[in-house]
Write a protein that holds these residues in place. Structure first.
Motif, mmCIF file in Angstrom:
data_model
loop_
_atom_site.group_PDB
_atom_site.id
_atom_site.type_symbol
_atom_site.label_atom_id
_atom_site.label_comp_id
_atom_site.label_asym_id
_atom_site.label_seq_id
_atom_site.Cartn_x
_atom_site.Cartn_y
_atom_site.Cartn_z
ATOM 1 N N GLN A 107 -6.396 -10.296 5.640
ATOM 2 C CA GLN A 107 -7.377 -9.573 4.852
ATOM 3 C C GLN A 107 -6.676 -8.700 3.815
ATOM 4 O O GLN A 107 -5.649 -8.093 4.087
ATOM 5 C CB GLN A 107 -8.249 -8.681 5.749
ATOM 6 C CG GLN A 107 -9.080 -9.443 6.766
ATOM 7 C CD GLN A 107 -10.149 -10.299 6.118
ATOM 8 O OE1 GLN A 107 -10.720 -9.909 5.092
ATOM 9 N NE2 GLN A 107 -10.438 -11.455 6.698
ATOM 10 N N THR A 108 -7.248 -8.638 2.621
ATOM 11 C CA THR A 108 -6.752 -7.755 1.570
ATOM 12 C C THR A 108 -7.877 -6.792 1.180
ATOM 13 O O THR A 108 -9.053 -7.046 1.496
ATOM 14 C CB THR A 108 -6.298 -8.547 0.332
ATOM 15 O OG1 THR A 108 -7.376 -9.401 -0.103
ATOM 16 C CG2 THR A 108 -5.088 -9.399 0.662
ATOM 17 N N PRO A 109 -7.552 -5.691 0.510
ATOM 18 C CA PRO A 109 -8.604 -4.732 0.128
ATOM 19 C C PRO A 109 -9.701 -5.388 -0.683
ATOM 20 O O PRO A 109 -9.465 -6.307 -1.461
ATOM 21 C CB PRO A 109 -7.837 -3.692 -0.695
ATOM 22 C CG PRO A 109 -6.429 -3.781 -0.216
ATOM 23 C CD PRO A 109 -6.203 -5.224 0.125
ATOM 24 N N ARG A 110 -10.891 -4.899 -0.498
ATOM 25 C CA ARG A 110 -12.053 -5.443 -1.197
ATOM 26 C C ARG A 110 -11.944 -5.186 -2.695
ATOM 27 O O ARG A 110 -11.557 -4.097 -3.124
ATOM 28 C CB ARG A 110 -13.339 -4.807 -0.663
ATOM 29 C CG ARG A 110 -14.612 -5.329 -1.323
ATOM 30 C CD ARG A 110 -15.819 -4.606 -0.769
ATOM 31 N NE ARG A 110 -17.041 -5.032 -1.442
ATOM 32 C CZ ARG A 110 -18.241 -4.504 -1.204
ATOM 33 N NH1 ARG A 110 -18.346 -3.534 -0.314
ATOM 34 N NH2 ARG A 110 -19.299 -4.929 -1.866
ATOM 35 N N ILE A 111 -12.269 -6.199 -3.480
ATOM 36 C CA ILE A 111 -12.236 -6.067 -4.934
ATOM 37 C C ILE A 111 -13.582 -5.535 -5.412
ATOM 38 O O ILE A 111 -14.627 -6.123 -5.123
ATOM 39 C CB ILE A 111 -11.939 -7.418 -5.606
ATOM 40 C CG1 ILE A 111 -10.603 -7.982 -5.125
ATOM 41 C CG2 ILE A 111 -11.935 -7.274 -7.122
ATOM 42 C CD1 ILE A 111 -10.307 -9.363 -5.649
ATOM 43 N N ARG A 112 -13.555 -4.443 -6.114
ATOM 44 C CA ARG A 112 -14.767 -3.886 -6.709
ATOM 45 C C ARG A 112 -14.696 -4.097 -8.221
ATOM 46 O O ARG A 112 -14.062 -3.326 -8.930
ATOM 47 C CB ARG A 112 -14.913 -2.409 -6.364
ATOM 48 C CG ARG A 112 -15.231 -2.164 -4.889
ATOM 49 C CD ARG A 112 -15.301 -0.680 -4.571
ATOM 50 N NE ARG A 112 -15.788 -0.447 -3.228
ATOM 51 C CZ ARG A 112 -15.043 -0.521 -2.134
ATOM 52 N NH1 ARG A 112 -13.756 -0.818 -2.252
ATOM 53 N NH2 ARG A 112 -15.551 -0.300 -0.942
ATOM 54 N N GLY B 31 -3.036 -3.308 -7.482
ATOM 55 C CA GLY B 31 -4.418 -3.074 -7.073
ATOM 56 C C GLY B 31 -5.017 -4.188 -6.248
ATOM 57 O O GLY B 31 -4.391 -5.234 -6.006
ATOM 58 N N PRO B 32 -6.267 -3.997 -5.784
ATOM 59 C CA PRO B 32 -6.938 -4.995 -4.938
ATOM 60 C C PRO B 32 -7.000 -6.376 -5.576
ATOM 61 O O PRO B 32 -6.798 -7.383 -4.889
ATOM 62 C CB PRO B 32 -8.334 -4.394 -4.745
ATOM 63 C CG PRO B 32 -8.139 -2.925 -4.883
ATOM 64 C CD PRO B 32 -7.072 -2.771 -5.933
ATOM 65 N N GLN C 249 0.831 -1.206 0.000
ATOM 66 C CA GLN C 249 0.000 0.000 0.000
ATOM 67 C C GLN C 249 0.859 1.248 0.000
ATOM 68 O O GLN C 249 0.561 2.233 -0.691
ATOM 69 C CB GLN C 249 -0.925 -0.001 1.226
ATOM 70 C CG GLN C 249 -1.941 -1.127 1.255
ATOM 71 C CD GLN C 249 -3.033 -0.957 0.213
ATOM 72 O OE1 GLN C 249 -3.028 -0.017 -0.568
ATOM 73 N NE2 GLN C 249 -3.977 -1.885 0.194
ATOM 74 N N GLN D 208 -3.560 -7.889 -5.388
ATOM 75 C CA GLN D 208 -3.258 -8.234 -3.998
ATOM 76 C C GLN D 208 -3.994 -9.506 -3.589
ATOM 77 O O GLN D 208 -3.454 -10.335 -2.848
ATOM 78 C CB GLN D 208 -3.623 -7.077 -3.077
ATOM 79 C CG GLN D 208 -2.738 -5.845 -3.244
ATOM 80 C CD GLN D 208 -3.065 -4.758 -2.247
ATOM 81 O OE1 GLN D 208 -3.195 -5.003 -1.052
ATOM 82 N NE2 GLN D 208 -3.206 -3.533 -2.739
ATOM 83 N N HIS D 209 -5.216 -9.649 -4.064
ATOM 84 C CA HIS D 209 -5.970 -10.875 -3.762
ATOM 85 C C HIS D 209 -5.285 -12.089 -4.379
ATOM 86 O O HIS D 209 -5.176 -13.145 -3.740
ATOM 87 C CB HIS D 209 -7.396 -10.745 -4.289
ATOM 88 C CG HIS D 209 -8.229 -11.976 -4.087
ATOM 89 N ND1 HIS D 209 -8.693 -12.370 -2.850
ATOM 90 C CD2 HIS D 209 -8.653 -12.923 -4.965
ATOM 91 C CE1 HIS D 209 -9.388 -13.492 -2.973
ATOM 92 N NE2 HIS D 209 -9.371 -13.848 -4.247
#
Length: 506
Positions: free
Chosen positions: A251-256, A218-219, A157, A222-223
């Motif tokens: 936990q990783t950032p939420r994927i949108r 990006g998310p 990040q 990262q996922h």
């Protein structure tokens, strides 16, 4: 059980004694000085030294006794708890004395994954080089914990913030170079040498700015990083090299995921004003698709654009399509392979998600492919007559000399053509998305669209086309109502008096 296995020691130096308390002397008779460790008289003080544990665990190969030891604990209770944990891990089969690092384990694990697709393996290699080795590689595998993985993602990040600043620098440098160029170009002769110097310096500054890392991790990436690490650690857990899959707890950032949006007139007008796309995934309306196809009807790759626009092939699938997998008599093509690029180098592979599938052809596409096969044969004869040799790859879409295309060429060519047609921008992959929206508008069932596109599940299809589906459902609602004949155009009930007056007027 472990209380009598804990002890206190320090790093003080002084005269050494043997087990009987007798002073140890050097050869010249002077007292031997060394670390006092457990024998330091100051260890009785609470703030002096630190606590250690030493336990015995099941014997190793050949019956060799093993004694894990570790220190640095502030209290005896902490040392005892750590000893108990190590003992339990050892009883569960974990090699608590292993010094294998995370980096060593992941390298060995990846080298032994023989069923990975080429693109997946390349991605894992990048993760190992860019993230796992720098942030986790030095840690012993048995000592890895969720906090180490969380620190890795925190560093990612932080890098993204630096990359955002690099993008800003690149944009400013790009504008400065453009302005310097315009100033030099529009200057009247004889031009001031300083203008050329300023432009040269601006170009060098732009080159340096573009060399800085600018693409975010990006998310979604990262996922994928987390899932790759989780897969490796799950294998380690099953082999009892560790007790838990620590990556699974991170936990990783939420994927949108971007939704596919159509280029409505309002969106087109806003884009022409601002130059911004409403979504990364945009699809043309049927009218816009028709405008594009009409504009490229004389392009040599016209059959390719038709196949992608109506059948929804990925560019790599279209690039790899062979005539041996096209049955024009039966009206079907078999999608059995794909050409993917790794560091721009093309490689043959199975389709994404290993989704080998058959796609039925309509009569117009069958006729177009028959015509294209004849033209390709004519090109072959002309090329042989002119040069005496020709590549015979058997691909459906090839250069005039029979050489297969690089997938990126399709994307580059498509961009030039849609700009010339003056239609709003989409990616070549979005032309594939457009084929799905056309099918949905035509009333094709969602499961049939999923099979045609080769998605791994129907949920993937519905997630991508949620917005488009809403528009299709509204059209379906209107179509449903229109089926029933009505004698009155107005369907909202009115008070009786008003209704009678309206009837009299009509």
């Amino acid at each position: 059980m472990f209380k009598d296995k804990t002890y206190k020691r320090c790093a003080c130096k002084g005269p050494l004694t043997d087990k009987k308390g007798k002073q140890i002397l050097n050869e010249d008779g002077t007292p031997k000085i060394g670390y006092l460790e457990k024998r330091c008289p100051m260890l009785k003080r609470r703030d002096h030294g630190s606590w250690y544990y030493s336990i015995e665990i099941p014997a190793g190969p050949g019956g060799k006794r093993r004694h894990p030891k570790k220190g640095g604990f502030k209290t005896q209770e902490q040392a005892a708890a750590a000893a108990a944990k190590v003992y339990r891990d050892a009883q569960a089969g974990v090699d608590v004395l292993s010094d294998e690092t995370v980096g060593e384990y992941l390298r060995h694990w990846l080298d032994n994954q023989h069923d990975l697709k080429a693109t997946t393996r390349n991605g894992y290699e990048d993760y190992l080089r860019l993230f796992f080795t720098p942030y986790l590689g030095h840690i012993k595998l048995r000592e890895l914990r969720p906090r180490h993985i969380e620190e890795m993602f925190a560093a990612i990040q932080a890098e993204n913030q630096v990359k955002a600043k690099n993008r800003e620098k690149a944009q400013l440098a790009r504008e400065a170079e453009k302005n310097a160029h315009v100033a030099w170009r529009d200057a009247t002769a004889p031009r001031d040498p300083q203008l050329r110097k300023t432009w040269t310096e601006a170009k060098e500054a732009l080159k340096a700015a573009n060399a800085l890392p600018r693409r975010d991790t990006g998310p979604a990436t990262q996922h994928r990083i987390k899932m790759a690490l989780s897969s490796a650690l799950e294998d380690a857990r099953k082999r009892r090299m560790i007790t838990d899959n620590w990556a699974a707890m991170t936990q990783t950032p939420r994927i949108r995921k971007p939704k596919a949006l159509e280029w409505t007139p309002a969106r087109v007008e806003a884009w022409r004003t601002t130059g911004k796309k409403p979504s990364p995934v945009m699809v043309w309306t049927p009218q816009q698709t028709g405008t594009f196809l009409d504009s490229v009807v004389y392009d040599r790759l016209y059959p390719l654009w038709v196949v992608i626009a109506f059948l929804g092939l990925r560019r790599g699938e279209a690039c790899a399509l062979s005539w041996s997998e096209v049955d024009l008599d039966a009206g079907v093509i078999h999608i059995t392979e794909e050409i993917v690029t790794i560091a721009y180098e093309p490689h043959e592979d199975t389709p994404k998600s290993d989704n080998i599938r058959d796609i039925a052809l309509d009569e117009d596409t069958i006729a177009l492919l028959r015509w294209w096969r004849e033209r390709q044969q004519d090109e072959k004869e002309q090329w042989l007559e002119a040069t005496g040799e020709r590549n015979d790859t058997g691909r459906v879409f090839t250069l005039e000399d029979g050489t297969e295309y690089h997938p990126q060429y399709f994307s580059d060519r498509f961009e030039r053509l849609y700009k010339k047609a003056d239609v709003p921008p989409i990616r070549l992959h979005d032309l594939r998305h457009g084929s799905a929206t056309l099918a949905l508008r035509a009333g094709v069932a969602m499961v049939a669209v999923q099979r045609r596109l080769g998605h791994s599940s129907i949920r993937v299809t519905s997630d991508i086309y949620t917005t488009v589906l809403a528009e299709v459902e509204r059209e379906a609602a209107e179509a449903t109502v229109s089926v029933v004949p009505r004698s009155r155009k107005r369907v909202i009930p009115q008070p009786k008096g008003e209704a009678e007056a309206q009837v009299e007027q009509t």
